[in-house]
Motif scaffolding. Structure first.
Motif, PDB file in Angstrom:
ATOM      1  N   THR A  74      29.471  55.932 -48.695  1.00 30.43           N
ATOM      2  CA  THR A  74      28.175  55.466 -48.905  1.00 30.43           C
ATOM      3  C   THR A  74      27.944  54.044 -48.675  1.00 30.43           C
ATOM      4  OG1 THR A  74      27.846  57.216 -50.429  1.00 30.43           O
ATOM      5  CG2 THR A  74      26.217  55.380 -50.549  1.00 30.43           C
ATOM      6  N   TYR A  75      29.027  53.235 -49.201  1.00 32.93           N
ATOM      7  CA  TYR A  75      28.838  51.806 -49.071  1.00 32.93           C
ATOM      8  C   TYR A  75      29.262  51.355 -47.616  1.00 32.93           C
ATOM      9  CZ  TYR A  75      28.323  51.461 -54.030  1.00 32.93           C
ATOM     10  OH  TYR A  75      27.404  51.371 -55.245  1.00 32.93           O
ATOM     11  N   TRP A  76      30.419  52.086 -47.047  1.00 37.05           N
ATOM     12  CA  TRP A  76      30.448  52.071 -45.728  1.00 37.05           C
ATOM     13  C   TRP A  76      29.192  52.185 -44.707  1.00 37.05           C
ATOM     14  CZ3 TRP A  76      32.745  56.347 -42.321  1.00 37.05           C
ATOM     15  CH2 TRP A  76      32.925  55.648 -40.842  1.00 37.05           C
ATOM     16  N   MET A 119      31.906  53.414 -34.556  1.00 34.19           N
ATOM     17  CA  MET A 119      32.212  53.284 -36.232  1.00 34.19           C
ATOM     18  C   MET A 119      30.824  53.517 -36.704  1.00 34.19           C
ATOM     19  SD  MET A 119      33.260  50.002 -38.518  1.00 34.19           S
ATOM     20  CE  MET A 119      31.724  49.313 -38.315  1.00 34.19           C
ATOM     21  N   ILE A 120      29.854  53.044 -36.320  1.00 37.63           N
ATOM     22  CA  ILE A 120      28.352  53.025 -37.055  1.00 37.63           C
ATOM     23  C   ILE A 120      27.962  54.566 -36.655  1.00 37.63           C
ATOM     24  CG2 ILE A 120      25.862  52.900 -36.684  1.00 37.63           C
ATOM     25  CD1 ILE A 120      26.757  49.721 -36.080  1.00 37.63           C
ATOM     26  N   GLN A 121      28.143  55.410 -35.584  1.00 43.07           N
ATOM     27  CA  GLN A 121      27.847  56.789 -35.325  1.00 43.07           C
ATOM     28  C   GLN A 121      28.595  57.568 -36.350  1.00 43.07           C
ATOM     29  OE1 GLN A 121      25.035  56.502 -33.674  1.00 43.07           O
ATOM     30  NE2 GLN A 121      25.341  58.507 -33.270  1.00 43.07           N
ATOM     31  N   LEU A 130      27.061  48.978 -45.148  1.00 47.17           N
ATOM     32  CA  LEU A 130      27.582  47.850 -44.681  1.00 47.17           C
ATOM     33  C   LEU A 130      27.283  47.998 -43.071  1.00 47.17           C
ATOM     34  CD1 LEU A 130      30.988  47.126 -46.481  1.00 47.17           C
ATOM     35  CD2 LEU A 130      28.965  45.811 -46.471  1.00 47.17           C
ATOM     36  N   CYS A 131      27.607  49.178 -42.462  1.00 45.72           N
ATOM     37  CA  CYS A 131      27.153  49.310 -40.869  1.00 45.72           C
ATOM     38  C   CYS A 131      25.564  49.253 -40.694  1.00 45.72           C
ATOM     39  CB  CYS A 131      27.516  50.902 -40.698  1.00 45.72           C
ATOM     40  SG  CYS A 131      29.259  51.393 -40.498  1.00 45.72           S
ATOM     41  N   LEU A 132      24.699  49.501 -41.622  1.00 44.83           N
ATOM     42  CA  LEU A 132      23.355  49.199 -41.420  1.00 44.83           C
ATOM     43  C   LEU A 132      23.297  47.637 -41.407  1.00 44.83           C
ATOM     44  CD1 LEU A 132      21.616  51.633 -43.574  1.00 44.83           C
ATOM     45  CD2 LEU A 132      21.498  51.774 -41.023  1.00 44.83           C
ATOM     46  N   TRP A 133      23.748  46.696 -42.387  1.00 45.55           N
ATOM     47  CA  TRP A 133      23.631  45.555 -42.283  1.00 45.55           C
ATOM     48  C   TRP A 133      24.294  44.876 -41.101  1.00 45.55           C
ATOM     49  CZ3 TRP A 133      24.973  44.369 -48.535  1.00 45.55           C
ATOM     50  CH2 TRP A 133      23.893  44.835 -48.977  1.00 45.55           C
ATOM     51  N   LEU A 134      25.381  45.433 -40.771  1.00 36.09           N
ATOM     52  CA  LEU A 134      26.063  45.111 -39.622  1.00 36.09           C
ATOM     53  C   LEU A 134      25.066  45.168 -38.274  1.00 36.09           C
ATOM     54  CD1 LEU A 134      28.638  43.705 -38.299  1.00 36.09           C
ATOM     55  CD2 LEU A 134      29.326  46.042 -37.975  1.00 36.09           C
ATOM     56  N   LEU A 135      24.545  46.157 -38.597  1.00 32.06           N
ATOM     57  CA  LEU A 135      23.817  46.444 -36.989  1.00 32.06           C
ATOM     58  C   LEU A 135      22.264  45.648 -37.231  1.00 32.06           C
ATOM     59  CD1 LEU A 135      22.579  48.521 -35.023  1.00 32.06           C
ATOM     60  CD2 LEU A 135      21.649  49.924 -36.576  1.00 32.06           C
ATOM     61  N   ILE A 194      27.367  60.035 -43.704  1.00 30.26           N
ATOM     62  CA  ILE A 194      26.639  59.873 -44.672  1.00 30.26           C
ATOM     63  C   ILE A 194      25.522  60.910 -44.999  1.00 30.26           C
ATOM     64  CG2 ILE A 194      24.725  58.557 -43.585  1.00 30.26           C
ATOM     65  CD1 ILE A 194      25.739  57.716 -46.925  1.00 30.26           C
ATOM     66  N   LEU A 195      25.052  61.546 -43.646  1.00 30.17           N
ATOM     67  CA  LEU A 195      24.229  62.597 -43.605  1.00 30.17           C
ATOM     68  C   LEU A 195      24.887  63.893 -44.140  1.00 30.17           C
ATOM     69  CD1 LEU A 195      22.515  62.360 -40.080  1.00 30.17           C
ATOM     70  CD2 LEU A 195      21.407  62.489 -42.102  1.00 30.17           C
TER      71      LEU A 195
END
Lengths: 603, 603
Positions: free
Chosen positions: B174-176, B299-301, B179-184, B307-308
């Motif tokens: 979840t935290y990963w 990584m983001i994919q 973080l990915c969303l923020w990175l995006l 998460i889904l």
């Protein structure tokens, strides 16, 4: 099944005394036992030609010779079985004859080969019949599996109603099909004689060299025509007295009609230069050439479809009969030996319908892959049966035993050669499966027999000391104090002076309330409260019972479970099934009797 | 389930005393309750754009406004629920709040809306997550249903192990993902600021006129982002003390992260001129444009897919909790109220896994049709809950009640409007199903409650007269004379002086042999032989019992069935299940106790 529905589908029950009346005259008997054999005329010629066509135009010229070989084979097998019917008037299938004369193991091999064969007959004939229908009406093709299963269920229901009515239902279409075949043969002959048939064979490309192996493979395909012969010998007792004579005459008729039809259709196919294909059956092509695509064409096609669907009926007569004989010998569960209330072996009928339906669903109604499996089993059974008959005559040494033994020896040799031919030429096409299934079945039958034999010894009263109950301890499991529990406590006190109540403490408030109320309702019964750290009911109860086990006096101990019976079925879902779990767990502990005391709810 | 396997999968049982330790710190709590909310970021923007794109290039310009509306909605809903958490520190989902303040009926409507929503969340999130995987690895596509079901079973097992370990398992991904969303978002912003983003929007053809209805439909699609908010309010008691404060803070965090992410992704999609399609997700397109198809993209994919799949976990926390609350109120079977031996509501977890797996199998892992169903339920629950909270403050009239009531009233009005908008714009897309399912569920809940209420009355001891057993008649059914039967006769004589043995005459030879042997083993027990014209055992026995019914003395009668217990399970198949049929038939007759006396076989 609710009784009303059962009676509607199957008719009223029939008493044992009615059994003798439920016998068959020759005419309906021929219809019942002939449908499988006759239906194979619809595909036997095709199976021969489909192999020969690989060898091109010249190879196709061999089809009449193969048909003659198959007709001779039919005569040989029928003569051998005719002798069997007289020697075994109470029913002499390959299983009985091999078992009696050659021993248990050959008998079981023959029996399992036949059981497999009956199942395959149902699956293959249903699928072929439905394929005939869906070829005529392609819109039905996507529903073919459902139609197959429905057809099996209809034949099953007819058979559960009982054999005589089955005879009535099936007689008409069988005779109609035989008439259609004669019409076809006479019509074909007439056009040949009047010179209206084609003179030149069409050129066919050669895909495989014309070898002896190819011709033997074509012969193996045609041998599928003989599956079903066995049924008469197994069903002698279905005939009216004199059983052997009636059954024997039926068998000879059947063989004659079969041999004539296979010869006739194959010769016509030869003279009309039929080249088999995947999209149209050989019979359809022949009929179209002889009569054109008119009323007669559709009548013959319809008769073919119907006879194929009815062919499954032979197996529905043969399979339950054989299963009941094997069950009486304790090689199959004894349920197969029980006559149902319509005087048929209902369990055999039901299991045959179930297994063949599963095969139809798994193979999606397309059972061409099963056809190669299906002749090898029956010829194995034929061979074992004929060898058994030779042994039988030799043991008896009655008047004229030598010519009789010779006839059966000839049958054994011929069918034995056929087994080798089929096994060799069809091995890679599926015959190898038989090598796996038959030994598995034989092993299972032996295990079942072993169990029943050991059961007798284990249950014998010789030297048995009945258990002692002593001051028989009774434990009542209480989950509160209500009408159901008080009823259970009353019952417990009536059956033993040594009653204990146990409760599992899931909710301390509830438990102490119950302890306060207890003396009012059961002052004479001690109440033991069990701790349950993990909130389960079952574990603490079982632990307590195992602990008491060591202290008890006598061989048995009783556990009483108060259970209320809801008024509506869905209300069962609203209650814990704790009692069921405890009863199941106690089943595996010796010397425990679990009793549910029902308390019926009104709403 | 065999105990060893259960322990391996679920761990050792946990005692009730350990319950308090099983509480969650805020960090893992956020992870558990946030996965559903956060995962919807993966498709909320896409659901908005997929509707807007029908209106062409100009319509797509409205996406940021819709995102702002959804962010404001998230803040409104969070503020309302924050108040609920303080007012209901023991857990205040929509069901409790509506039930407490508005009455049973609105409570049940809210409850059933939420139960349906939890099930749909599991199905939709699993299918979407697996779709993300199969898009990346198309070879897995044919196995997608199996992968979906396997994923549900894995989450189920994790939840059966217990909540704290679930927190540990799920916190990291979840935290990963966050973080990915923020990175995006940061990466996207950087490229925008440095001018590397595309300047011109691509032309999009207009399929529907740009109307208010179209924009509202896009907004309805985006509302799916808010499903999952409810879980925190329902799960307050899972938090470490002070429960309300910790739960409240978690809720605010969640809303903030959600609002930021939806805004960020939608704004980026707007500035990068993303046009949604069927073959690639919006998040995938954005990531590809910002970072290229490299390591960060994969990584983001991967984080999105994970998460889904983890989003289903929120429902696995929420559904069993709500079901247990409704079961304690006797609207659901009481089995849902029991804590399992790992301190979780095991039955709720199991049934959620079962129903959602069935949905996944029926919809073949393609649940786009379910998405429109899924926001209407949750907003119905939100609205009822907020109205309930207004009523709550008004009834209490505590210090500062007016501003509190105003916040909830605002929440009620806003979410009420959303319900109307979704119902209007998505009615033909599946929202109508809710109109059928929710009333059916409410009716079922009321029936269940009626049964439990009537049960209390029917079982009360007030005025109860315990049954009389008198000279309690005992009937032993004998099918022969062997160790099992003699054991049963011994037991019968121990529990009553009034014993009769009955045998059904199926085989006259066997019966007369038994009658001869009888005096040797049970001289004091009369043996009654029953005729059976139709060869059945069950009917004659039941007729005899019904006949005795009229003569008996006392309220209960006992029927003893000797049963031998085979040593191996398959041996059960070799015996008639007559005892089972008789017991089932007796269950529906009052005042009958059926007892199986087991005799254990050794082999």
């Amino acid at each position: 099944m609710p009784t009303a529905l059962k009676r509607l589908l199957l008719g009223s029950p029939m008493s044992t005394a009615m059994a003798r009346q439920e016998r068959l005259a020759k005419i309906p008997a021929l219809a019942i036992f002939a449908s499988d054999l006759m239906s194979s005329v619809a595909y036997a010629t095709e199976e021969i030609l489909l192999v020969l066509v690989l060898g091109g135009t010249i190879a196709l010229q061999y089809s009449p010779h193969i048909a003659v070989a198959i007709a001779l084979l039919a005569v040989t097998v029928a003569s051998s079985y005719w002798q069997t019917i007289y020697a075994y008037p109470s029913g002499g299938g390959a299983y009985i004859v091999a078992n009696d004369n050659l021993g248990t193991f050959p008998g079981l091999v023959a029996g399992s080969a036949l059981l497999v064969d009956y199942i395959l007959t149902v699956a293959v004939s249903t699928a072929s019949g439905v394929a005939a229908i869906t070829s005529a009406f392609p819109a039905l093709y996507p529903q073919r599996v459902a139609i197959c299963v429905a057809a099996v269920l209809i034949v099953m229901t007819a058979n559960l109603r009982g054999i005589r009515e089955t005879g009535r239902i099936f007689a008409l279409p069988t005779y109609w099909f035989i008439l259609c075949l004669w019409l076809l043969m006479l019509g074909g002959l007439y056009r040949l004689v009047t010179g209206a048939a084609p003179l030149e064979p069409p050129p066919v490309p050669i895909q495989e060299p014309l070898t002896l192996f190819l011709i033997l493979r074509a012969f193996s395909g045609g041998c599928a025509a003989l599956t079903g012969t066995e049924a008469v010998a197994n069903g002698v007792q279905y005939f009216r007295p004199p059983e052997s004579r009636n059954a024997g005459i039926t068998l000879i008729w059947m063989a004659a009609v079969l041999a004539t039809s296979v010869l006739g259709v194959t010769y016509l196919a030869h003279y009309y230069h039929i080249v088999p294909g995947t999209e149209e059956t050989v019979v359809s092509m022949l009929t179209r050439q002889i009569f054109g695509r008119g009323g007669i064409y559709y009548m013959i096609q319809a008769a073919t479809a119907v006879i194929l669907l009815l062919a499954v009926n032979t197996s529905f007569a043969g399979f339950p009969m054989l299963a009941s004989i094997m069950a009486k010998d304790r090689f199959l569960p004894r349920q197969f030996a029980n006559l149902g209330d319509r005087l048929v072996f209902s369990n055999g009928i039901l299991i045959l319908a179930a297994i063949s339906s599963v095969l139809l669903v798994i193979f999606r109604g397309n059972t061409h892959a099963l056809i190669p499996l299906y002749a090898i089993g029956v010829f194995t059974a034929f061979t074992l049966s004929q060898i058994g008959m030779v042994r039988h005559w030799w043991k008896e040494q009655g008047r004229g035993w030598q010519p009789r033994a010779a006839i059966n020896a000839l049958g054994a040799v011929v069918t034995g050669i056929v087994v080798v031919v089929i096994a060799t030429t069809k091995f890679t096409h599926g015959a190898w499966i038989v090598v796996i299934v038959i030994p598995c079945l034989v092993w299972t039958f032996l295990q079942i027999r072993k169990h029943y034999d050991s059961l007798r010894g284990q249950l014998t009263l010789k030297g048995f000391l009945p258990p002692k109950l002593g001051r028989h301890p009774v434990v009542v499991l209480v989950g509160g104090l209500h009408r159901g529990v008080v009823t259970a406590l009353t019952y417990a006190r009536a059956i033993s002076p040594n009653v204990t109540a146990i409760a599992v403490d899931l909710d301390p408030t509830e438990t102490s309330r119950m302890q306060q109320q207890w003396p009012e309702w059961a002052p004479d019964v001690p109440l033991v409260v069990l701790e349950s750290p993990y909130r389960g009911v079952i574990q603490p109860v079982l632990q307590y019972i195992d602990k008491m086990e060591k202290q008890r006096d006598g061989d048995y101990m009783t556990i009483i479970l108060p259970e209320f019976v809801p008024a509506k079925w869905w209300q069962h879902l609203l209650h814990n099934q704790t009692a069921l779990f405890i009863k199941t767990a106690l089943l595996f502990r010796r010397g425990k009797v679990a009793i549910s005391i029902p308390y019926h709810l009104d709403q």
